[in-house]
Write an enzyme that holds these catalytic residues in place. Structure first.
Site, PDB file in Angstrom:
ATOM      1  N   LYS A   1      67.701  45.155  -4.370  1.00 53.81           N
ATOM      2  CA  LYS A   1      67.155  44.923  -5.454  1.00 53.81           C
ATOM      3  C   LYS A   1      67.643  46.109  -6.713  1.00 53.81           C
ATOM      4  O   LYS A   1      68.392  46.084  -7.601  1.00 53.81           O
ATOM      5  CB  LYS A   1      66.381  43.911  -5.612  1.00 53.81           C
TER       6      LYS A   1
ATOM      7  N   GLY B   1      56.973  43.675  -2.064  1.00 54.60           N
ATOM      8  CA  GLY B   1      57.604  45.071  -1.456  1.00 54.60           C
ATOM      9  C   GLY B   1      58.291  45.819  -3.378  1.00 54.60           C
ATOM     10  O   GLY B   1      58.190  44.835  -4.679  1.00 54.60           O
TER      11      GLY B   1
ATOM     12  N   CYS C   1      61.107  44.938  -7.578  1.00 56.91           N
ATOM     13  CA  CYS C   1      60.092  43.943  -7.141  1.00 56.91           C
ATOM     14  C   CYS C   1      60.166  42.405  -6.265  1.00 56.91           C
ATOM     15  O   CYS C   1      61.340  41.891  -6.776  1.00 56.91           O
ATOM     16  CB  CYS C   1      58.354  43.909  -7.586  1.00 56.91           C
ATOM     17  N   ASP C   2      59.857  42.269  -5.107  1.00 58.68           N
ATOM     18  CA  ASP C   2      59.393  41.046  -3.949  1.00 58.68           C
ATOM     19  C   ASP C   2      58.334  40.866  -3.687  1.00 58.68           C
ATOM     20  O   ASP C   2      57.707  41.518  -2.941  1.00 58.68           O
ATOM     21  CB  ASP C   2      61.254  40.638  -3.219  1.00 58.68           C
ATOM     22  N   SER C   3      58.947  38.761  -3.421  1.00 63.01           N
ATOM     23  CA  SER C   3      56.515  39.054  -3.016  1.00 63.01           C
ATOM     24  C   SER C   3      57.344  37.306  -1.885  1.00 63.01           C
ATOM     25  O   SER C   3      58.310  37.225  -1.813  1.00 63.01           O
ATOM     26  CB  SER C   3      56.307  38.387  -4.442  1.00 63.01           C
TER      27      SER C   3
END
Length: 401
Positions: free
Chosen positions: A54, A108, A71-73
């Site tokens: 991203k 992340g 960000c990524d969850s």
């Protein structure tokens, strides 16, 4: 301390709200990364890989320097990664599997600073304990639609909050962004966290900020375009008051067009510049409590003010108080949205205090009725390869009572 350009490469309203609550107003650019086609060796590595993709995708679209955060969850249960369920059936099955158990929420984070060319990739992990939900609770929750669009099919800061019995680790990480981790990452690229705080509502610019303000806002060309548009909507020969007059650059252009203009501002640094352009016609004054008697002005002008406020209603009330019957209030509107559209991005997640629909409703409550509009070009304000923004300008007229 000047604020760097800080970009959030995520469409998540929860991440944006978390940053805003911490005093940071990021520029949001959605990456467009296809999350479904990315794989990794573990759920944690998947979250970090997606965050990196991203951030890099957004960086690739920029033409000027910025610090970009992706960000990524991902929720891990029994070693399996769970992202957004997407459909009610998947969400329902997932929630039934989660109830009464615990999982690890991985987020992340990838920070890319284009000035130093540094890329920092980190992972924050928090253990989450889920309540033993009933089938009826799961069905009701799925019907709200919330669990369909969030990692792991739950939120801790929304409707799903009562279904989380406890966490071990950073609460904000469960929301989708670890603020302590982001603070440390920013420090590694030389950006202290307070440097990201938005300018406080008192608008206390220091001398250095005031000196470069005009150049950073498009300079004389944009000021002239704004003044010409305002002049088109002004009554002829009346007394004009500009709120948040700043350095007086727009007001001076209005004077050159034949208007009698006074200005107020709360910033001493700005007023020092305005007094040079408008000698004897500027004063210290808060737009929420103007130093004027009732019904003293024929026109009030606000350029790039309302979108900065926490609440525009007190300003509208003051404008209505000092305007003579049939007087006009002229203001920019949808400022942030105009900039977003010019940059090729969609509308924001939260409406600003200068949103037109909001202003029309609030102004009407104070006897101000929308009766005119125009636009002006935001010269020298194109960003990130986007087009030059076109800013809307509207006029409200004071009722005769």
């Amino acid at each position: 301390m000047s604020r760097p350009r800080f970009v959030l490469a995520s469409a998540s309203p929860a991440r944006l709200k978390t940053l805003r609550n911490a005093g940071v107003e990021p520029e949001v650019i959605v990456s467009g990364v296809d999350e479904d086609n990315v794989t990794a060796e573990s759920p944690g590595e998947l979250a970090r890989a997606l965050a990196t993709l991203k951030a890099r995708a957004v960086v690739s679209t920029l033409n000027d320097h910025a610090t970009v955060l992706g960000c990524d969850s991902v929720l891990e249960i029994d070693g399996v990664a769970y992202g957004k369920p997407g459909t009610p059936e998947v969400a329902r099955e997932r929630l039934r599997n989660m109830r009464g158990r615990s999982g690890i929420l991985h987020t992340g984070h990838c920070l890319f600073d284009t000035t130093s060319r540094q890329e920092i990739r980190e992972l924050a992990s928090t253990t989450v304990y889920f309540a033993d939900l009933t089938d009826d609770e799961i069905d009701a929750y799925v019907e709200t639609g919330e669990p369909l669009v969030v990692a792991g099919a739950f939120t801790v800061d929304g409707l799903g909050g009562p279904f989380v019995t406890g966490i071990e680790g950073d609460y904000h990480n469960v929301v989708g962004i670890s603020l302590p981790l982001v603070r440390r990452m920013l420090a590694e690229v030389g950006i202290p966290w307070p440097a990201l705080w938005k300018i406080p509502s008192t608008f206390e610019y220091d001398d250095a900020e005031a000196a470069r303000y005009d150049e950073s806002r498009g300079g004389p060309e944009r000021a002239r375009a704004a003044a010409e548009a305002v002049h088109e909507l002004l009554p002829k020969g009346g007394r004009v008051l500009e709120l948040a007059v700043g350095t007086g650059i727009v007001a001076a252009e209005l004077v050159a067009l034949g208007n009698l203009v006074h200005g107020v501002d709360v910033s001493p640094a700005m007023l020092r510049h305005a007094r040079i352009r408008l000698p004897g016609h500027v004063a210290a004054g808060d737009a929420n409590q103007l130093p004027l008697a009732d019904r003293r002005c024929d026109a009030v002008v606000a350029i790039w003010l309302l979108h900065l406020l926490e609440d525009s209603d007190p300003v509208l009330a003051e404008v209505a108080r000092i305007l003579r019957p049939d007087g006009v209030f002229i203001t920019t509107t949808e400022k942030s949205e105009a900039t977003r559209y010019a940059g090729g991005r969609g509308s924001g997640d939260q409406r600003s205090q200068d949103a037109l629909t909001l202003l029309v409703a609030r102004a009407a409550a104070h006897g101000l009725v929308l009766d005119g509009a125009t636009t002006f070009t935001g010269h020298n304000q194109a960003r990130g390869g986007g087009t030059t923004p076109l800013y809307p300008l509207v006029r409200f007229r004071r009722s005769g009572r």
